[in-house]
Design a protein around this motif. Structure first.
Motif, PDB file in Angstrom:
ATOM      1  N   GLY A 124      -4.759   3.428   0.493  1.00 39.23           N
ATOM      2  CA  GLY A 124      -3.371   3.332  -0.237  1.00 39.23           C
ATOM      3  C   GLY A 124      -3.354   2.798  -1.631  1.00 39.23           C
ATOM      4  N   THR A 125      -2.079   3.094  -2.532  1.00 39.48           N
ATOM      5  CA  THR A 125      -2.278   2.901  -3.903  1.00 39.48           C
ATOM      6  C   THR A 125      -0.788   2.154  -4.017  1.00 39.48           C
ATOM      7  OG1 THR A 125      -0.986   5.170  -4.335  1.00 39.48           O
ATOM      8  CG2 THR A 125      -3.222   4.977  -4.625  1.00 39.48           C
ATOM      9  N   SER A 126      -0.147   1.716  -2.805  1.00 40.29           N
ATOM     10  CA  SER A 126       0.925   0.649  -2.995  1.00 40.29           C
ATOM     11  C   SER A 126       0.773  -0.407  -2.344  1.00 40.29           C
ATOM     12  CB  SER A 126       2.264   1.610  -2.437  1.00 40.29           C
ATOM     13  OG  SER A 126       3.400   0.484  -2.056  1.00 40.29           O
ATOM     14  N   LYS A 127       1.019  -1.559  -2.948  1.00 41.98           N
ATOM     15  CA  LYS A 127       0.951  -2.815  -2.196  1.00 41.98           C
ATOM     16  C   LYS A 127       1.980  -3.191  -0.848  1.00 41.98           C
ATOM     17  CE  LYS A 127       3.686  -5.890  -5.378  1.00 41.98           C
ATOM     18  NZ  LYS A 127       4.358  -6.334  -4.362  1.00 41.98           N
ATOM     19  N   ASP A 128       2.809  -2.500  -1.065  1.00 39.41           N
ATOM     20  CA  ASP A 128       4.031  -2.708  -0.181  1.00 39.41           C
ATOM     21  C   ASP A 128       4.168  -2.035   1.019  1.00 39.41           C
ATOM     22  OD1 ASP A 128       5.273  -4.516  -1.819  1.00 39.41           O
ATOM     23  OD2 ASP A 128       5.571  -3.150  -3.511  1.00 39.41           O
ATOM     24  N   VAL A 129       3.631  -0.558   0.829  1.00 37.83           N
ATOM     25  CA  VAL A 129       3.960   0.186   2.013  1.00 37.83           C
ATOM     26  C   VAL A 129       3.045  -0.268   3.366  1.00 37.83           C
ATOM     27  CG1 VAL A 129       3.306   2.622   2.781  1.00 37.83           C
ATOM     28  CG2 VAL A 129       4.557   2.187   0.532  1.00 37.83           C
ATOM     29  N   THR A 130       3.838  -0.066   4.568  1.00 38.08           N
ATOM     30  CA  THR A 130       3.207  -0.107   5.814  1.00 38.08           C
ATOM     31  C   THR A 130       3.442   0.971   6.405  1.00 38.08           C
ATOM     32  OG1 THR A 130       5.248  -1.051   6.665  1.00 38.08           O
ATOM     33  CG2 THR A 130       3.655  -2.758   5.531  1.00 38.08           C
ATOM     34  N   LEU A 131       2.330   1.642   7.226  1.00 30.39           N
ATOM     35  CA  LEU A 131       2.317   2.656   7.961  1.00 30.39           C
ATOM     36  C   LEU A 131       2.227   2.596   9.294  1.00 30.39           C
ATOM     37  CD1 LEU A 131      -0.571   4.883   6.274  1.00 30.39           C
ATOM     38  CD2 LEU A 131       1.902   5.046   5.647  1.00 30.39           C
ATOM     39  N   SER A 143       8.496   1.469  -8.240  1.00 34.70           N
ATOM     40  CA  SER A 143       9.710   1.362  -9.571  1.00 34.70           C
ATOM     41  C   SER A 143      10.203  -0.175  -9.267  1.00 34.70           C
ATOM     42  CB  SER A 143      10.524   2.315  -9.156  1.00 34.70           C
ATOM     43  OG  SER A 143      11.673   2.050  -9.988  1.00 34.70           O
ATOM     44  N   GLN A 144      10.562  -0.594  -8.283  1.00 34.09           N
ATOM     45  CA  GLN A 144      11.049  -1.699  -7.938  1.00 34.09           C
ATOM     46  C   GLN A 144      10.302  -2.844  -8.508  1.00 34.09           C
ATOM     47  OE1 GLN A 144      13.222  -2.831  -4.223  1.00 34.09           O
ATOM     48  NE2 GLN A 144      12.152  -4.821  -4.100  1.00 34.09           N
ATOM     49  N   ASN A 145       9.141  -2.871  -8.188  1.00 36.33           N
ATOM     50  CA  ASN A 145       7.835  -3.963  -8.417  1.00 36.33           C
ATOM     51  C   ASN A 145       7.148  -3.588  -9.661  1.00 36.33           C
ATOM     52  OD1 ASN A 145       8.908  -5.854  -6.200  1.00 36.33           O
ATOM     53  ND2 ASN A 145       7.594  -4.397  -4.946  1.00 36.33           N
ATOM     54  N   ASP A 146       7.382  -2.466 -10.114  1.00 31.10           N
ATOM     55  CA  ASP A 146       6.818  -2.065 -11.671  1.00 31.10           C
ATOM     56  C   ASP A 146       5.234  -1.703 -11.529  1.00 31.10           C
ATOM     57  OD1 ASP A 146       6.806  -1.778 -14.463  1.00 31.10           O
ATOM     58  OD2 ASP A 146       6.125  -4.007 -14.837  1.00 31.10           O
ATOM     59  N   TYR A 147       4.915  -0.784 -10.603  1.00 31.63           N
ATOM     60  CA  TYR A 147       3.663  -0.237 -10.949  1.00 31.63           C
ATOM     61  C   TYR A 147       3.708   1.175 -10.284  1.00 31.63           C
ATOM     62  CZ  TYR A 147       3.608  -0.844  -5.514  1.00 31.63           C
ATOM     63  OH  TYR A 147       4.245  -0.972  -4.197  1.00 31.63           O
ATOM     64  N   ARG A 148       2.559   1.883 -10.601  1.00 36.21           N
ATOM     65  CA  ARG A 148       2.552   3.240 -10.291  1.00 36.21           C
ATOM     66  C   ARG A 148       1.729   3.544  -8.856  1.00 36.21           C
ATOM     67  NH1 ARG A 148       4.892   6.392 -13.256  1.00 36.21           N
ATOM     68  NH2 ARG A 148       3.799   8.222 -12.822  1.00 36.21           N
ATOM     69  N   ILE A 149       2.094   4.789  -8.153  1.00 32.59           N
ATOM     70  CA  ILE A 149       1.166   5.195  -7.183  1.00 32.59           C
ATOM     71  C   ILE A 149       0.691   6.604  -7.550  1.00 32.59           C
ATOM     72  CG2 ILE A 149       2.808   3.954  -5.622  1.00 32.59           C
ATOM     73  CD1 ILE A 149       4.002   6.957  -4.834  1.00 32.59           C
ATOM     74  N   ASP A 150      -0.403   7.042  -6.765  1.00 32.82           N
ATOM     75  CA  ASP A 150      -0.565   8.420  -6.958  1.00 32.82           C
ATOM     76  C   ASP A 150      -0.383   9.187  -5.598  1.00 32.82           C
ATOM     77  OD1 ASP A 150      -2.274  10.607  -6.739  1.00 32.82           O
ATOM     78  OD2 ASP A 150      -4.022   9.727  -7.135  1.00 32.82           O
ATOM     79  N   ALA A 151       0.733  10.050  -5.766  1.00 29.87           N
ATOM     80  CA  ALA A 151       1.230  10.718  -4.653  1.00 29.87           C
ATOM     81  C   ALA A 151       0.134  11.408  -3.763  1.00 29.87           C
ATOM     82  CB  ALA A 151       2.241  11.795  -5.122  1.00 29.87           C
ATOM     83  N   ALA A 210       8.508   8.783  -0.694  1.00 29.88           N
ATOM     84  CA  ALA A 210       9.707   8.325  -1.193  1.00 29.88           C
ATOM     85  C   ALA A 210       9.769   6.792  -1.124  1.00 29.88           C
ATOM     86  CB  ALA A 210      10.854   8.916  -0.261  1.00 29.88           C
ATOM     87  N   ILE A 211       9.292   6.113  -0.041  1.00 30.51           N
ATOM     88  CA  ILE A 211       9.257   4.720   0.033  1.00 30.51           C
ATOM     89  C   ILE A 211       8.426   3.967  -0.747  1.00 30.51           C
ATOM     90  CG2 ILE A 211       8.698   2.697   1.680  1.00 30.51           C
ATOM     91  CD1 ILE A 211       9.585   4.554   3.760  1.00 30.51           C
ATOM     92  N   ALA A 212       7.075   4.630  -1.178  1.00 30.11           N
ATOM     93  CA  ALA A 212       6.284   4.094  -2.017  1.00 30.11           C
ATOM     94  C   ALA A 212       6.881   4.193  -3.328  1.00 30.11           C
ATOM     95  CB  ALA A 212       4.958   4.804  -1.949  1.00 30.11           C
ATOM     96  N   LYS A 213       7.280   5.368  -3.715  1.00 33.30           N
ATOM     97  CA  LYS A 213       7.945   5.426  -5.259  1.00 33.30           C
ATOM     98  C   LYS A 213       9.041   4.482  -5.280  1.00 33.30           C
ATOM     99  CE  LYS A 213       6.781  10.297  -6.112  1.00 33.30           C
ATOM    100  NZ  LYS A 213       7.387  11.655  -6.359  1.00 33.30           N
TER     101      LYS A 213
END
Length: 578
Positions: A86-93, A320-328, A313-316
């Protein structure tokens, strides 16, 4: 003398391979920098999310029509895989309300088929990631997504009313469900109704308490009190389910069976084995793999797409909220691999959860490693707590689900679309209404309507016509082959078929791409203008378009760099020299 260039090439090759490896395994980019403080925050976030995940997973299995343990089977693989990929620190699957509803609509509550569906969805998602096909998700418009989520929330929420009332024998089809739920209200069990309403009231109260902490008019709590209120409100699902289970156990111990409880569940961890590729019906008939896939129908296309759309959509949003980028595309791969490997531990399709991701972010998670802690909690629950789940009242799980999906009903979006662009309400309502009949058909219908509107805008671009002695035709958007007939019709009706015929200046400032069909139509138009002894002059052509037009070797092709020059040229009848 040759060693230095060779060493340089080897070094560049090594750097390239290292960069590629980090692209495919994002964990390599943050693991070498891992700090003790990050570990503390990740463990705290993982514990908090884990206590939210367990009751939600049990509840969402009910939505999918599966035994409750399948919710937990689906909730732990994502934490391990997403940490690696994963590329988002926040997302939980994990299991979500929408994916559970879609799964039920396709497999009808059959565990074997739900597990096979997870494998096939994962394969489709992984292939899309490898082929970089994430752009296909862009064709699912916002009105379609909103129409679907609103309908899904109503369907899921009302589907839990029967458990809230303790009713049995309610059909799964939405309209029949509504009818029979109201018809059987006199059969409601008082114990389930009272407990369900108490759970709902408690969940709503805790939710508003948490919301009030972030508002400007929040009560003046001390620092410790604020943390305590936030912790209790965040873990409200687990606390309510545990309290309700204790109440049900107490009444049951005294021989009063006043609540509808979950009942016996399979204990222990699921076996690691390949998903079944065939099924056997109650009468012993063997259903082959091909027949199962055929039964899945359009759901096999809808579920992978909706899973990807929801998670990205959640990852993006949180990136954006926490100022980092993801790789879709990397997110697609993470979800795909999670579903593939999840099918080996009896999981049904999963995706990113907005609610649990929000909890993860608010708790201060620093890396995807928080998902490992969440997964460990789920595994511990499977290993040791399954006998305790026997006494979980179905009314408490229904209350958890209703509170989870209620915010998804966004009625204000209708007014916003009405103000901004009324035509967007068409795909919204098509998706919304058809989804009550069949969920996947609702999405397909909405996408189809959005596609028709998109094609219509392509085939009928905005064209502004003004008279300056000669006609100035300004193309408001691009020009592609569906629009050629429309442009030709306007030029013929307003310039060539009038008496006397008029010359035309075609302002192509907004045209960036041109194809063979357009070239053919322009060649015919130039011939028609020459026959009538009037002129067609192009102005403000972009370099790429000009190059194509010159390569096409059009007879009598003339162009200028400005509209004013084109108007003067057309009026004077002069030709532009090379």
């Amino acid at each position: 003398m040759m060693e230095q260039p060779l060493m340089g090439r080897d070094l560049a090759r090594g750097c390239c391979s290292c960069s590629t490896l980090k692209t495919w395994l994002p964990i390599l980019s943050w693991l070498p920098r891992y700090k003790l403080k990050w570990l503390q925050m990740d463990v705290l976030a993982g514990l908090t999310v884990g206590l939210t995940t367990v009751p939600q997973a049990l509840a969402y299995a009910e939505v999918a029509g599966l035994p409750v343990q399948y919710g937990l089977y689906s909730a732990f693989m994502g934490g391990f895989i997403y940490t690696l990929l994963g590329t988002s620190k926040d997302v939980t699957l994990g299991p979500t309300a929408i994916m559970s509803l879609l799964c039920f609509s396709v497999v009808g509550g059959q565990p074997c088929r739900a597990v096979l569906l997870s494998l096939l969805c994962g394969l489709i998602q992984a292939v899309m990631a490898l082929l970089r096909l994430g752009f296909l998700l862009d064709f699912i418009s916002f009105p379609v997504i909103k129409g679907f989520t609103c309908a899904a929330a109503i369907t899921i929420g009302f589907g839990q009313v029967k458990n809230l009332l303790g009713l049995e024998g309610i059909p799964h089809e939405f309209f029949l469900q509504v009818y029979y739920t109201f018809y059987k209200i006199p059969e409601a069990r008082i114990g389930d109704v009272v407990l369900g309403l108490l759970c709902l009231a408690l969940l709503v109260m805790l939710m508003f308490m948490k919301t009030s902490l972030g508002s400007g008019n929040a009560p003046a709590y001390s620092r410790v009190a604020r943390k305590l209120v936030w912790a209790v409100a965040t873990m409200r699902n687990a606390l309510v389910v545990v309290a309700a289970s204790f109440v049900a156990f107490s009444w049951d111990a005294y021989g009063h069976h006043v609540f509808t409880i979950t009942g016996k569940t399979s204990q222990g961890l699921p076996p690691f084995r390949p998903p079944p590729t065939s099924d056997t019906t109650a009468n012993g008939t063997v259903v082959t793999f091909g027949e199962i896939v055929e039964d899945f129908g359009g759901g096999l296309a809808v579920i992978p797409f909706m899973g990807l759309l929801e998670s990205i959509a959640i990852a993006k949003a949180f990136a954006s909220q926490n100022d980092y980028r993801i790789d879709a595309n990397q997110e697609l791969l993470a979800i795909g691999v999670t579903n593939i490997l999840g099918s080996f531990v009896s999981a049904y399709p999963v995706t990113g959860s907005f609610g649990r991701t929000a909890v993860n972010s608010q708790t201060g998670v620093c890396t995807p490693a928080g998902g490992i802690v969440t997964s460990v909690i789920v595994l511990l629950s499977l290993a040791f707590l399954m006998p305790a789940f026997y006494y979980i009242p179905k009314a408490s799980l229904a209350a958890v689900i209703i509170c989870a999906v209620a915010p998804m009903v966004d009625y204000q979006v209708v007014a916003k679309m009405w103000r901004i662009r009324k035509l967007d309400l068409l795909p919204f309502f098509v998706t919304f209404l058809i989804s009550f009949w069949e969920v996947q058909y609702g999405i397909m219908g909405g996408v189809a309507v959005s596609g028709v509107l998109l094609l219509y805008n392509t085939a009928r671009p905005q064209i502004k016509v003004s008279d300056h002695g000669v006609l100035l035709i300004e193309l408001g958007s691009g020009l592609s082959f569906p629009a050629t007939e429309y442009l030709s019709h306007i030029i013929h009706s307003q310039a060539l078929q009038v008496s006397p015929p008029q010359s035309v200046v075609l302002d192509c400032h907004h045209v960036s791409i041109i194809d063979y069909t357009v070239i053919s139509e322009l060649r015919d138009l130039l011939r028609q203008f020459k026959l009538r002894e009037v002129g067609l002059v192009f102005s403000r052509l972009q370099p790429s378009v000009l190059e194509v037009l010159q390569a096409a070797d059009l007879q009598d092709f003339r162009y200028t760099d400005s509209v004013e020059a084109a108007l003067l040229l057309t009026e004077s009848g002069n030709r532009l020299s090379d």
